[in-house]
Design an enzyme around this catalytic site. Structure first.
Site, PDB file in Angstrom:
ATOM      1  N   ARG A 164       0.859  -1.182   0.000  1.00  0.00           N
ATOM      2  CA  ARG A 164       0.000   0.000   0.000  1.00  0.00           C
ATOM      3  C   ARG A 164       0.895   1.232   0.000  1.00  0.00           C
ATOM      4  NH1 ARG A 164      -2.053  -3.579   3.945  1.00  0.00           N
ATOM      5  NH2 ARG A 164      -4.132  -4.403   3.442  1.00  0.00           N
ATOM      6  N   LYS A 180      -2.093  -2.577   8.060  1.00  0.00           N
ATOM      7  CA  LYS A 180      -3.239  -2.198   8.874  1.00  0.00           C
ATOM      8  C   LYS A 180      -3.184  -2.885  10.228  1.00  0.00           C
ATOM      9  CE  LYS A 180      -6.351  -1.251   4.988  1.00  0.00           C
ATOM     10  NZ  LYS A 180      -7.650  -1.587   4.345  1.00  0.00           N
ATOM     11  N   HIS A 221      -2.866   2.223  -5.865  1.00  0.00           N
ATOM     12  CA  HIS A 221      -3.621   1.032  -5.497  1.00  0.00           C
ATOM     13  C   HIS A 221      -3.808   0.132  -6.711  1.00  0.00           C
ATOM     14  CE1 HIS A 221      -5.705  -1.005  -2.345  1.00  0.00           C
ATOM     15  NE2 HIS A 221      -6.818  -1.110  -3.037  1.00  0.00           N
ATOM     16  N   ARG A 226      -0.713  -1.828  -7.164  1.00  0.00           N
ATOM     17  CA  ARG A 226      -0.727  -2.942  -6.195  1.00  0.00           C
ATOM     18  C   ARG A 226      -1.550  -4.109  -6.746  1.00  0.00           C
ATOM     19  NH1 ARG A 226      -1.165  -4.347  -0.539  1.00  0.00           N
ATOM     20  NH2 ARG A 226      -3.291  -4.832   0.142  1.00  0.00           N
ATOM     21  N   HIS A 267      -3.456  -9.096   3.405  1.00  0.00           N
ATOM     22  CA  HIS A 267      -4.885  -9.229   3.634  1.00  0.00           C
ATOM     23  C   HIS A 267      -5.144 -10.182   4.797  1.00  0.00           C
ATOM     24  CE1 HIS A 267      -5.916  -8.080  -0.798  1.00  0.00           C
ATOM     25  NE2 HIS A 267      -5.850  -7.023  -0.018  1.00  0.00           N
ATOM     26  N   TYR A 294     -10.077  -8.647  -4.761  1.00  0.00           N
ATOM     27  CA  TYR A 294      -9.259  -7.535  -5.213  1.00  0.00           C
ATOM     28  C   TYR A 294      -8.126  -7.925  -6.142  1.00  0.00           C
ATOM     29  CZ  TYR A 294     -11.676  -4.183  -2.349  1.00  0.00           C
ATOM     30  OH  TYR A 294     -12.626  -3.355  -1.836  1.00  0.00           O
TER      31      TYR A 294
END
Length: 362
Positions: free
Chosen positions: A213, A237, A308, A311, A334, A343
């Protein structure tokens, strides 16, 4: 890496205390206490990013203001009808489906938390229906287009003094137009321009090689590089760390940046940041978007591709090359394999190849 996210979130939690005016303005201590406790919970227990905490807090301020307009300023008066009316008013005002989905989720999480902690008697959002946000897959590059992008523009299209950034816009997130910064950026097409080009090359190579990211990339520190094994320690994250490999081209671009680029930009304010802006501060994610947009234009590549999207391009090309889906999940950071499936793009060619290999009547 960009440390201190938890401290920033805790600062937001402190702002939530005494939130009259900032959090909806009703003056009800029940609201104030519940929102402050919820923000503490998001920051300290769930380890949400400062950006997420700010968004949730703004959503609760909107809900509280709506309840006041309905004549229900106390938290104890919050019920399912108020929640539904709030979301309906947001929809009527033109809120995007993704925004509505987030706000309905915030309402459910907040009310469940408030009920558990005794701020609300029942969980009034238990029967609140969720809003399904459409999954928008970003535009991706083909492998051939990615090669053109990373090769860079022709030699006669040298970057300006801002490197990959728009003229007049500092790329390290530092506001203001101080004379020292202007003199650094106005150094022409000499060492500074070369440093910018080396940095831009490293940024794009690492984005594509690692599938990181943009916030993760900008948060990298010098200590996060394992040169011998060609690994980056990436913090994603929830402050979850993962080791991400990068290839030989990215390694070359990174080595060139560290040898001949970073020393030209480094200042006392640079700290251990790997990637630097024009003024020597940590590179800002907005600058990475400008770097990519400028490189797309300079190489004649399809426009509209974001970091993004780069990515997702990396993930798609890995899958097309036969990579295991779970390996791609780990690479992207993820938490759920379902997210990786949604995605990543599976091209018709890969579907055809898999069909012909596996189907008994292919």
């Amino acid at each position: 890496m960009a440390r201190g996210g938890a401290e920033q979130a805790q600062g937001l939690a402190g702002q939530a205390r005494g939130g009259t005016g900032r959090d909806g303005g009703g003056g009800d201590p029940g609201w104030d206490r519940a929102v402050a406790a919820f923000v503490d919970y998001l920051a300290a227990e769930l380890n949400r990013s400062p950006r997420t905490v700010r968004a949730y807090r703004a959503d609760l301020a909107s809900l509280r203001a709506h309840a006041i307009r309905l004549g229900r300023p106390e938290l104890a008066a919050l019920d399912l009808a108020v929640l539904r009316d709030w979301l309906a008013s947001q929809r009527a005002a033109g809120a995007a489906p993704a925004t509505l989905a987030r706000r309905s989720s915030v309402a459910r999480v907040f009310c469940a938390f408030a009920a558990r902690r005794g701020h609300l008697a029942p969980d009034v959002a238990a029967r609140l229906a969720g809003v399904r946000a459409p999954r928008r897959i970003p535009r991706v590059l083909t492998a051939a287009q990615a090669r053109v992008l990373l090769a860079g523009p022709p030699a006669d299209q040298a970057p300006g003094p801002e490197g990959g950034t728009a003229a007049g816009q500092p790329d390290d997130g530092q506001p203001g137009d101080d004379p020292a910064g202007q003199s650094r950026r106005g150094a022409g097409r000499g060492p500074l321009a070369t440093a910018m080009r080396l940095r831009d090359d490293a940024v794009l190579e690492l984005l594509y090689a690692t599938g990181a990211r943009v916030s993760e990339l900008c948060g990298l520190d010098l200590d996060d590089i394992d040169h011998e094994r060609r690994l980056l320690r990436v913090t994603g994250k929830g402050d979850r760390q993962r080791a991400v490999p990068y290839g030989v081209p990215a390694g070359r671009a990174l080595a060139s940046w560290l040898r001949a680029g970073r020393p030209e930009l480094v200042t006392a304010a640079s700290g251990r940041a790997l990637l630097l802006g024009a003024r020597g501060g940590r590179l800002d994610p907005r600058a990475v978007r400008r770097i990519l947009a400028d490189r797309l234009a300079a190489t004649g590549s399809p426009d509209g591709v974001t970091p993004h999207g780069l990515r997702h391009s990396a993930a798609t090309h890995l899958l097309d090359g036969g990579a295991d889906l779970r390996a791609v999940q780990e690479l992207l950071g993820h938490a759920s394999l379902a997210t990786t499936q949604i995605y990543t793009h599976v091209t018709p060619e890969r579907l055809r190849s898999a069909f012909e290999r596996a189907h008994p009547r292919a």
